[in-house]
Write a protein that holds these residues in place. Sequence first.
Motif, PDB file in Angstrom:
ATOM      1  N   THR A  67     -43.254 -23.821 -36.743  1.00  0.00           N
ATOM      2  CA  THR A  67     -43.464 -24.084 -38.156  1.00  0.00           C
ATOM      3  C   THR A  67     -44.484 -25.213 -38.283  1.00  0.00           C
ATOM      4  OG1 THR A  67     -41.708 -25.698 -38.125  1.00  0.00           O
ATOM      5  CG2 THR A  67     -41.092 -23.457 -38.728  1.00  0.00           C
ATOM      6  N   LYS A 123     -43.781 -12.947 -43.692  1.00  0.00           N
ATOM      7  CA  LYS A 123     -44.166 -14.347 -43.581  1.00  0.00           C
ATOM      8  C   LYS A 123     -45.670 -14.418 -43.429  1.00  0.00           C
ATOM      9  CE  LYS A 123     -40.078 -16.307 -43.506  1.00  0.00           C
ATOM     10  NZ  LYS A 123     -39.180 -16.330 -42.356  1.00  0.00           N
ATOM     11  N   ILE A 176     -50.760 -17.973 -52.179  1.00  0.00           N
ATOM     12  CA  ILE A 176     -49.341 -18.345 -52.113  1.00  0.00           C
ATOM     13  C   ILE A 176     -48.568 -17.677 -53.246  1.00  0.00           C
ATOM     14  CG2 ILE A 176     -47.733 -20.291 -52.365  1.00  0.00           C
ATOM     15  CD1 ILE A 176     -49.894 -22.001 -50.936  1.00  0.00           C
ATOM     16  N   THR A 211     -46.370  -9.130 -44.848  1.00  0.00           N
ATOM     17  CA  THR A 211     -46.532  -9.780 -43.558  1.00  0.00           C
ATOM     18  C   THR A 211     -48.012 -10.074 -43.411  1.00  0.00           C
ATOM     19  OG1 THR A 211     -44.728  -8.468 -42.703  1.00  0.00           O
ATOM     20  CG2 THR A 211     -46.156  -9.554 -41.082  1.00  0.00           C
ATOM     21  N   LYS A 215     -44.494 -10.563 -51.053  1.00  0.00           N
ATOM     22  CA  LYS A 215     -43.837 -10.656 -49.743  1.00  0.00           C
ATOM     23  C   LYS A 215     -44.401  -9.692 -48.706  1.00  0.00           C
ATOM     24  CE  LYS A 215     -40.850 -13.911 -50.573  1.00  0.00           C
ATOM     25  NZ  LYS A 215     -41.328 -15.201 -50.069  1.00  0.00           N
ATOM     26  N   GLU A 271     -43.416 -12.628 -37.630  1.00  0.00           N
ATOM     27  CA  GLU A 271     -42.225 -12.305 -38.415  1.00  0.00           C
ATOM     28  C   GLU A 271     -42.583 -11.575 -39.694  1.00  0.00           C
ATOM     29  OE1 GLU A 271     -39.941 -15.956 -38.877  1.00  0.00           O
ATOM     30  OE2 GLU A 271     -40.508 -16.428 -36.810  1.00  0.00           O
ATOM     31  N   GLN A 294     -48.209 -14.039 -52.505  1.00  0.00           N
ATOM     32  CA  GLN A 294     -47.249 -13.840 -51.425  1.00  0.00           C
ATOM     33  C   GLN A 294     -45.803 -14.026 -51.923  1.00  0.00           C
ATOM     34  OE1 GLN A 294     -47.049 -12.565 -48.708  1.00  0.00           O
ATOM     35  NE2 GLN A 294     -45.546 -13.536 -47.360  1.00  0.00           N
ATOM     36  N   ASN A 295     -45.601 -15.012 -52.781  1.00  0.00           N
ATOM     37  CA  ASN A 295     -44.258 -15.234 -53.313  1.00  0.00           C
ATOM     38  C   ASN A 295     -43.755 -14.009 -54.056  1.00  0.00           C
ATOM     39  OD1 ASN A 295     -43.990 -17.761 -52.263  1.00  0.00           O
ATOM     40  ND2 ASN A 295     -44.775 -18.807 -54.088  1.00  0.00           N
ATOM     41  N   ASP A 348     -46.103 -19.967 -42.804  1.00  0.00           N
ATOM     42  CA  ASP A 348     -44.691 -20.156 -42.479  1.00  0.00           C
ATOM     43  C   ASP A 348     -44.592 -20.491 -40.996  1.00  0.00           C
ATOM     44  OD1 ASP A 348     -43.583 -19.431 -45.047  1.00  0.00           O
ATOM     45  OD2 ASP A 348     -44.366 -17.439 -44.620  1.00  0.00           O
ATOM     46  N   LYS A 349     -45.491 -19.872 -40.227  1.00  0.00           N
ATOM     47  CA  LYS A 349     -45.527 -20.121 -38.791  1.00  0.00           C
ATOM     48  C   LYS A 349     -46.989 -20.278 -38.386  1.00  0.00           C
ATOM     49  CE  LYS A 349     -41.616 -19.727 -36.233  1.00  0.00           C
ATOM     50  NZ  LYS A 349     -41.411 -18.492 -35.545  1.00  0.00           N
ATOM     51  N   THR A 383     -48.354 -15.860 -41.146  1.00  0.00           N
ATOM     52  CA  THR A 383     -48.546 -16.461 -39.834  1.00  0.00           C
ATOM     53  C   THR A 383     -50.018 -16.796 -39.676  1.00  0.00           C
ATOM     54  OG1 THR A 383     -46.766 -15.125 -38.948  1.00  0.00           O
ATOM     55  CG2 THR A 383     -48.286 -16.097 -37.356  1.00  0.00           C
TER      56      THR A 383
END
Lengths: 524, 374
Positions: free
Chosen positions: B219, B28, B179, B188, B186, B25, B182-183, B204-205, B30
């Motif tokens: 998740t 996110k 993290i 992939t 954003k 996704e 990434q926040n 996230d996945k 992964t």
Amino acid sequence: MAFLDYLFSNFSEILDLLIEHIKLTSLSVLIAIIIGVPIGILICYIKKIGRPVLAFANIMQAIPSMALLGFTIPFLGIGTIPAILMVVLYSLLPIIKNTYTGIANINPQMIEAATGIGLTKWQILTKVQIPLALPVIMSGIRISAVSAVGLMTLAAFCGAGGLGYLVYAGIRSINNYQILSGAIPACLLALFIDYVLGIIENLVTPKYNKDKTKKGFFKREKTQKAILIIVGILLIVLLIFPMFFQEKNDREITIGSMDFTEQEILSYMIKDLIEDRTDIKVNQKLSLGSSSIVLSAIKENDIDLYIDYTGTIYGSVLKKDPNSNINEVYQISKKELKETYDLNILNDLNFSNTYTLAVTKETAQKYNLRTISDLSIVSKELIFSPTLVFMERTDCWLGLQKAYPIAFKDVIALDGAPRYLALMNKESDVIDAYSTDGLLKKYDLVVLEDDKNFFLPYQAIPIVNNRILEEFPEIIPLLEELSNYLNDNIMRELNYLVDEERIEPKEVAQNFLIQNNLITKETI
Amino acid sequence: MIKFINVSKTFGNKKILDNINLEIEKNKITCLIGESGCGKTTLLKMINRLNDPTSGIITINGKNILKEDPIKLRRNIGYVIQQTGLFPHMTIEENIEIIPRIEKAPQKVMEKKTLELMDMIDLNPNEYLKRYPSELSGGQQQRIGIARAFATDPNIILMDEPFSALDPVTRLSLQDELIKIQNKHKKTIVFVTHDMDEAIKLADKIAILESGHIIQYDTPEMILKAPANNYVKEFVGTKRIWSSPELIKVEDIMIAHPVTCTPEYSIFYCLNKMRMMKVDTLMVVNEENVLLGILYASNLTGITDYDKKAKDFIEKDFLATHPQDSIIDLVGLINEQKITTMPVIDKKGKLKGLITRSTLLTYMSKQFLKDGEK
């Protein structure tokens, strides 16, 4: 101290040879780099050819360098090309191997990272692999360059000059100072090259594993870079500058010589005589080696003139059976050399340098030796040390055994002047000698009479190519004039001056010409 | 965003990946996780075409990447691996700018970008840009690796076990850093790891691979709570959830069908039910199962008139919890209020279950018992 005197009196010659040596070496190593590095890179990518290429380079290194040089002369003639080719072939292995190792040992993960972030193969090679392998490649180049300095001394054998000339001339005439004056600069040159390349190696080594706190003038990068720049400029001046001044002179001939004293003296005589009496400029190629090498040189037109001996042409070139008729040998040689090789034999120089066998006075007395027949009777008790050339010629050792019932206890082939040393040290009892050899006089040896007339007559004869006949016919009467002043005794005397009295061949030749009023002024 | 369609990969006779179908996704993180040799790295490297599939298709934003120029593709995908990924003969600055320089980005733009990136990874540019990688600690090198991946401003960033060679403390701080980044940015991010804690923390996945198959793609919460099979259960570890207690929800531990009564029941009936069901409270609900109050046995002691109705005694002032509340909230609440029983209701007030001190105790005690001792 005597050595220093020698150095100072021959300073300009040594310097010239040193510069020549540097030129030859740097050119060879440069070519080896240009060929070796891409090959090293290539075999990293095409693994299949890696083994054969490395095997080839290994074999090249295993072939005796003299042999390699010998092989190339028939194809490439004499001079710088075969010498450079030999050194290039020898230098390839460390360069190829280190390039290969340097690149192959890079962590494959790093290459994958480089691929992963989007570098092309070429960019990986130029931006990652080569910079990382450079220190290893440089150390290979360093090994090659240092050994190339040593190898290049062999260049003297094919007339390329360099410091080897001094070494071999020194060995031939048993002149230790001359040997050292060639060997020491060669050694210093090797150390210097090692130092300079060491600096380059240091500069190309990425900073990450270098101690940055190095102090001291010569350790500082700035100083090192300055040294490099100076060396680089000097090299360029040495290599490039002469090209502008090397205008090709039409009135220029090259004369060759074999690798013994007499030949060298004659070469200087002819050079001085021609340059004094005509406007022709004479280049010398000294100590090219045996007769066959010099002959191949004149066939290739690397040289225009040299002095050979009728017996050699008749026996080993034209492969005729032994014949002791002087005139017949001369005429047949002259006719057939023209027919076979289109080379011209001029009138003889009025002296002969025949093969003979010699023993010490002691041995002669002990066995009551006067002739070769006398020697044959006691030959079982004696050791024979001929030259390598003598060993292999049908008109020498091979035929001699048929002509006389001769069979030595042992035969140990040696080259050049060391034969005399072996004789004096009683390591051998009989040697072959040339009748004009100054060392015969020096060591006071007994020359045995050829009572069965086995040895061919060896009249000294100038051999010239057609260029001399057509463009420089004025040389021919000069050589005839010179021959009026020569004979066997005079030649042996002149050889003695060089071999025993340690006077330079150049000087001996000049003095002779001046004493006989052949030239009017010194040409120094 | 990134789609694997029927992707298989064989090396010689060995099947590394077997008919993988996976959709990663957008924006996110992964995580691809599994034991070594499960094919997770092979799968990752297919995205920037360091490996091409033997069969199947991979698309990014609907475009088949197998038909694209790999060099161009890779320059638009960030790639971070272990320390070895930095070039030791280049300075930090050169390392970060390697691709922009090759693409001949204007000097000014490049400089500005590099400063931004150094700011992003929290390293002082004046101090570090001119240094060589070996002069930096492992953690700092890895930060530079991340900065380099961001240098071309790619939408996709691939990370192949980037933190696995670091010491645990550094690893944790870099995870936090990631993290944070990434926040803000954003991207992939596809992240390969063999560390379940790392995956649960970042992802996230999570896709769990076993010998070339994806056996669960979900998740972190679902993977912990509902492992697809025994392999996942083993791999995740039954106790794993205790390192992330916020993932344990009230609904996971509550008694799903508490004993109830309606307000109109008689006390006699209620007491009888309590005795039979061996409980001391009844949840009082109406016909819609909406919780009206709690009937405590203690409130009924000494009552002689058994005909009175339950509604006369119910406690209408009660604390309730919700199915999605975590166990941490719950423990806090129970400790604070010193209560033993707490109903679980949904937003409409309907009764969903019941938590008692003893259910909590039973559940929590599980982590100290081996599976067989239950």
